[in-house]
Design an enzyme around this catalytic site. Structure first.
Site: not given
Ligand code: EPZ
Length: 435
Positions: A124-125, A22-23, A318, A340, A92, A116, A121-122, A411
């Site tokens: 900002d980055l 999926k990802n 995950d 995380i 997301r 969610c 899920r900010p 999903r």
């Molecule tokens: C991806 O989410 C995956 N989703 C998630 O899988 C997975 O858990 C996650 O990466 C971590 O490996 C998809 O690929 C569709 P992140 P993503 O940006 O990109 C913080 C599943 O079940 N953050 O690495 O949203 C954030 O809040 C899903 O398949 C900021 O602070 O993850 C989190 O605490 C769930 N600011 C951490 O970083 C930002 O701008 C990791 O988020 C972006 C993220």
């Protein structure tokens, strides 16, 4: 409402083929927008998040046709279009359309994908990095608006190796003017898959698989054919199911090289895992090359002391809920730390309803004392991986477990009920009316 009815206590036996990731599939589908040509994406998982992504591409004017195990997408006639509605706010992973839209159209209007249950899920980055590449963002009520006169390369050091932010920067950088460097890039295998697809379209990316990516922007990208790699989290789900229930299973196509931390934890819990490069075909006896993972589960899983989630190649967040479910039936006490997401222990409540002795020691730490047998109960999935964890708990429990909220599970899993049934589990999917 849709539900799984599970009668636990049966060791698993047999073989299951692991679906496409999926990802990995979602950002690659978004990336087809960058080519303006025909792309064929094979081994796409048939899950609702992919269906939503296909809807988004169709709404932009892409011509999408089903092929045997995936989609053929022609984005020649795509035009910018507001992106809103359930396909955005409820998903997301639509966020990776941000980078793709800005690279193709130099503009994007997107309802904020929102948080969610597992966290706020900010983004900002994402926004900070894209702003460095020449994007101006504004907010119009709930709609995020991004515009650029032309993307240019930038030096970007991510404060956290965000998977989504790395993907959006990659999608913008491959068509930007000049060179982009990403320091502290995410190293998840899904990033490597996206880089592999983009490179096959003519992109120039160095450092693939490392936390430092260097991208030379191109004027155009061409269409390509790409096969989505197997889903390491789905493979981990069935690995943990066998670890929790016992038995012997073969996970065909399991990407074991991307599952080292998950395999290590399963082995700590008592599973015996063997990497398979070829499998002697039972019928004709000739050997066929069939990558995968052979697993023998223990009679009862062992406690592990402590397990902590972290970015790749560490233990994946995950898989955290599913680790909790298996450890709830283990022999001994374990501590599970989530580093995380800020709210990824919601599955504790339904697990306790099934007799698990698990409690929060802090907002990021759970203590689980294994019990000899969980008890069947009616429980509700609140999100994708927590729902999968409740199915695993039902497979381990005595008596009947009804897991509602299965749309969340759909999903990310093509057909977890059928897969587990093929492994000998007593599970049926049906409907459940609240009494
Ligand atoms: C991806 O989410 C995956 N989703 C998630 O899988 C997975 O858990 C996650 O990466 C971590 O490996 C998809 O690929 C569709 P992140 P993503 O940006 O990109 C913080 C599943 O079940 N953050 O690495 O949203 C954030 O809040 C899903 O398949 C900021 O602070 O993850 C989190 O605490 C769930 N600011 C951490 O970083 C930002 O701008 C990791 O988020 C972006 C993220």
């Amino acid at each position: 409402m849709k539900a799984f009815h599970i009668y636990g206590g049966v060791p698993l036996q047999g073989k299951v083929r692991i679906q496409g990731s999926k990802n990995a599939a979602l950002p690659v589908l978004a990336a087809t927008l960058l080519t303006g040509e025909d792309c064929t994406i094979r081994n796409c998982p048939q899950i609702t998040d992919v269906e939503h992504m296909i809807c988004l591409l169709k709404n932009l004017g892409c011509r999408v046709r089903h092929v045997s195990d995936g989609y053929r997408i022609d984005s020649a006639c795509a035009k910018p279009h507001d992106m809103s509605g359930e396909a955005i706010t409820g998903m997301r992973s639509s966020l990776c359309m941000l980078g793709a839209m800005l690279a193709r159209f130099h503009e994007v209007r997107m309802e904020h994908p929102g948080g969610c249950v597992i966290g706020e899920r900010p983004i900002d980055l994402h926004l900070k990095a894209l702003a460095k590449m020449g994007v101006t963002f504004s907010q119009e009520e709930r709609v995020l608006v991004g515009r650029t006169n032309g993307l240019h390369g930038a030096q970007i050091a991510l404060a956290f190796p965000s998977v989504g932010a790395t993907e959006n920067i990659l999608l913008a950088a491959v068509l930007a003017d000049g060179e982009t460097c990403i320091q502290n890039a995410a190293r998840e295998p899904e990033i490597e898959a996206l880089c592999c697809f983009l490179t096959s379209c003519g992109a120039q990316i160095e450092g693939v698989g490392t936390d430092r990516l260097r991208i030379q922007g191109c004027k155009t990208l061409h269409g390509a054919v790409f096969t989505v790699p197997a889903d390491r989290i789905v493979a981990g789900t069935y690995l943990f199911a066998c670890t929790g229930c016992g038995g012997e299973v073969f996970l065909e196509q399991a990407p074991w090289e991307q599952m080292q931390a998950v395999i290590a934890l399963a082995e700590q819990m008592g599973a015996v895992c063997q990497v398979c490069r070829d499998v002697r075909c039972a019928g004709c006896g000739f050997s066929e090359t069939c990558a995968g993972l052979y697993v023998q589960g223990p009679d009862r899983p062992r406690a592990v002391g402590r397990v902590q989630t972290s970015v790749y190649p560490g233990f994946p967040t995950d898989m955290q809920s599913m680790a909790l479910a298996v450890l709830a039936g283990a022999d001994g006490e374990s501590v599970v730390q989530e580093t995380i997401f800020e709210n990824r222990f919601r599955v504790i409540e339904p697990l306790r309803k099934m007799g698990a002795d698990v409690r929060l020691r802090s907002s990021s730490e759970a203590v689980v004392r294994g019990v000899p047998r969980l008890s069947g109960a009616q429980v509700e999935a609140g999100e994708l991986r927590g729902g999968a964890a409740l199915v695993l708990a039902g497979l381990m429990a005595r008596g009947e477990t009804v897991v509602t909220g299965c749309d969340y599970i759909g999903r990310g899993y093509e057909n977890i009920g059928k897969d587990l049934k093929n492994l000998g589990a007593r599970i049926v999917s049906g409907y459940f009316t609240k009494t």
